[in-house]
Design a protein around this motif. Structure first.
Motif, PDB file in Angstrom:
ATOM      1  N   TRP A 125     -16.857  22.385   3.019  1.00  0.00           N
ATOM      2  CA  TRP A 125     -16.372  21.261   2.027  1.00  0.00           C
ATOM      3  C   TRP A 125     -16.271  20.243   3.180  1.00  0.00           C
ATOM      4  O   TRP A 125     -15.754  20.464   4.471  1.00  0.00           O
ATOM      5  N   LYS A 126     -16.328  19.154   2.694  1.00  0.00           N
ATOM      6  CA  LYS A 126     -16.236  17.823   3.362  1.00  0.00           C
ATOM      7  C   LYS A 126     -15.667  16.658   2.513  1.00  0.00           C
ATOM      8  O   LYS A 126     -15.619  16.806   1.333  1.00  0.00           O
ATOM      9  N   PHE A 127     -15.040  15.597   3.255  1.00  0.00           N
ATOM     10  CA  PHE A 127     -14.683  14.378   2.464  1.00  0.00           C
ATOM     11  C   PHE A 127     -15.981  13.729   2.071  1.00  0.00           C
ATOM     12  O   PHE A 127     -16.795  13.485   2.935  1.00  0.00           O
ATOM     13  N   SER A 128     -16.125  13.432   0.887  1.00  0.00           N
ATOM     14  CA  SER A 128     -17.094  12.665   0.657  1.00  0.00           C
ATOM     15  C   SER A 128     -16.401  11.050   0.496  1.00  0.00           C
ATOM     16  O   SER A 128     -17.229  10.145   0.700  1.00  0.00           O
ATOM     17  N   ARG A 129     -14.954  10.872  -0.016  1.00  0.00           N
ATOM     18  CA  ARG A 129     -14.523   9.912   0.067  1.00  0.00           C
ATOM     19  C   ARG A 129     -12.967  10.027   0.183  1.00  0.00           C
ATOM     20  O   ARG A 129     -12.401  10.992  -0.375  1.00  0.00           O
ATOM     21  N   ARG A 130     -12.349   9.282   0.985  1.00  0.00           N
ATOM     22  CA  ARG A 130     -11.014   9.381   1.660  1.00  0.00           C
ATOM     23  C   ARG A 130     -10.339   7.930   1.540  1.00  0.00           C
ATOM     24  O   ARG A 130     -10.972   7.055   2.135  1.00  0.00           O
ATOM     25  N   GLU A 131      -9.359   7.561   0.638  1.00  0.00           N
ATOM     26  CA  GLU A 131      -8.830   6.666   0.440  1.00  0.00           C
ATOM     27  C   GLU A 131      -7.301   6.494   0.791  1.00  0.00           C
ATOM     28  O   GLU A 131      -6.731   7.347  -0.012  1.00  0.00           O
ATOM     29  N   VAL A 132      -6.930   5.632   1.693  1.00  0.00           N
ATOM     30  CA  VAL A 132      -5.659   5.654   1.916  1.00  0.00           C
ATOM     31  C   VAL A 132      -5.096   4.396   1.061  1.00  0.00           C
ATOM     32  O   VAL A 132      -5.247   3.348   1.236  1.00  0.00           O
ATOM     33  N   THR A 133      -3.773   4.617   0.194  1.00  0.00           N
ATOM     34  CA  THR A 133      -3.126   3.543  -0.371  1.00  0.00           C
ATOM     35  C   THR A 133      -1.591   3.640   0.133  1.00  0.00           C
ATOM     36  O   THR A 133      -1.122   4.732   0.048  1.00  0.00           O
ATOM     37  N   PRO A 134      -1.392   2.581   0.603  1.00  0.00           N
ATOM     38  CA  PRO A 134       0.177   2.407   1.033  1.00  0.00           C
ATOM     39  C   PRO A 134       1.129   2.626  -0.038  1.00  0.00           C
ATOM     40  O   PRO A 134       0.879   1.915  -1.380  1.00  0.00           O
ATOM     41  N   ALA A 135       2.115   3.344  -0.092  1.00  0.00           N
ATOM     42  CA  ALA A 135       3.217   3.549  -1.143  1.00  0.00           C
ATOM     43  C   ALA A 135       4.478   2.796  -0.868  1.00  0.00           C
ATOM     44  O   ALA A 135       4.938   1.977  -1.655  1.00  0.00           O
ATOM     45  N   ILE A 136       4.834   2.796   0.614  1.00  0.00           N
ATOM     46  CA  ILE A 136       6.057   2.273   1.122  1.00  0.00           C
ATOM     47  C   ILE A 136       5.589   1.836   2.456  1.00  0.00           C
ATOM     48  O   ILE A 136       5.091   2.689   3.404  1.00  0.00           O
ATOM     49  N   ILE A 137       5.990   0.704   2.797  1.00  0.00           N
ATOM     50  CA  ILE A 137       5.513   0.479   4.117  1.00  0.00           C
ATOM     51  C   ILE A 137       6.989  -0.351   4.881  1.00  0.00           C
ATOM     52  O   ILE A 137       7.997  -0.839   4.288  1.00  0.00           O
ATOM     53  N   GLN A 138       7.121  -0.099   6.298  1.00  0.00           N
ATOM     54  CA  GLN A 138       8.416  -0.488   6.916  1.00  0.00           C
ATOM     55  C   GLN A 138       8.222  -2.019   6.827  1.00  0.00           C
ATOM     56  O   GLN A 138       7.367  -2.773   7.024  1.00  0.00           O
ATOM     57  N   SER A 139       9.401  -2.597   6.529  1.00  0.00           N
ATOM     58  CA  SER A 139       9.676  -4.040   6.594  1.00  0.00           C
ATOM     59  C   SER A 139       9.581  -4.663   7.947  1.00  0.00           C
ATOM     60  O   SER A 139      10.070  -4.032   8.955  1.00  0.00           O
ATOM     61  N   PRO A 140       9.119  -5.852   8.154  1.00  0.00           N
ATOM     62  CA  PRO A 140       9.180  -6.402   9.481  1.00  0.00           C
ATOM     63  C   PRO A 140      10.525  -6.486  10.168  1.00  0.00           C
ATOM     64  O   PRO A 140      11.443  -6.718   9.508  1.00  0.00           O
TER      65      PRO A 140
END
Length: 140
Positions: A125-140
Motif C-alpha cells: 500500500w502507498k499514498f496515491s494522494r495525501r491532502e492536508v486541510t487545516p481545521a484549526i490554526i494557532q492565532s498570531p
C-alpha cells in the motif's frame, strides 16, 4: 474477505503513522517512499507530485526545526482490495531547538485533517494522494 479487509486497513493505518514518524525524525526520504511513483501531496502552500517534488518540501529545512505530528485513528470512507480512502485528525507541534534539550513549546500550531487516498501496488500500500486541510490554526 473480512480478514483481508481489516489487514488492508491496518496497512494503510501503518502508512499514516510511518509518515508522522519519518517527518518528525527527519527521515524525509523514507516519508517520500510511502507515496506511489505518481503520488501527490497537497498542502495549503501548494501541490507536489512525484517523489522528486515531494522530497523538495523538506530540502533546506533547518536542523533546529522540531516537529511532532500526533495522529488520531483514521476514519475509513472506503476500502476495496486495491484502493482505500480515509480522513485522519492530526495535532501538529513545531518548535525551534538546539538539539541538546527538548525545545519549549506553548501549544500546537494547529489541528489538521489528512485526506488520504491509498493504492495497493506490487510493493504494498502507498499514498496515491495525501491532502492536508487545516481545521484549526494557532492565532498570531
Amino acid at each position: 474477505m473480512i480478514n483481508e479487509f481489516h489487514e488492508d486497513r491496518r496497512q494503510c493505518t501503518d502508512l499514516i503513522n510511518a509518515f508522522a514518524y519519518y517527518v518528525d525524525h527527519r527521515l524525509f526520504s523514507d516519508a517520500v517512499s510511502l507515496f506511489s511513483e505518481g503520488g501527490s501531496f497537497i498542502r495549503p502552500d501548494g501541490v507536489k507530485k512525484g517523489h522528486t517534488e515531494i522530497a523538495s518540501l523538506w530540502e533546506g529545512r533547518p536542523e533546529t526545526v522540531v516537529t511532532r505530528h500526533l495522529v488520531g485513528a483514521p476514519f475509513f470512507l472506503s476500502a476495496t482490495g486495491t484502493e482505500a480512502e480515509s480522513v485522519t485528525q492530526c495535532t501538529i507541534y513545531q518548535a525551534e531547538g538546539d538539539g541538546k534539550a527538548p525545545p519549549a513549546v506553548k501549544g500546537p500550531i494547529g489541528v489538521a485533517e489528512f485526506h488520504d487516498h491509498f493504492v495497493k501496488t506490487p510493493g504494498g500500500w502507498k499514498f496515491s494522494r495525501r491532502e492536508v486541510t487545516p481545521a484549526i490554526i494557532q492565532s498570531p
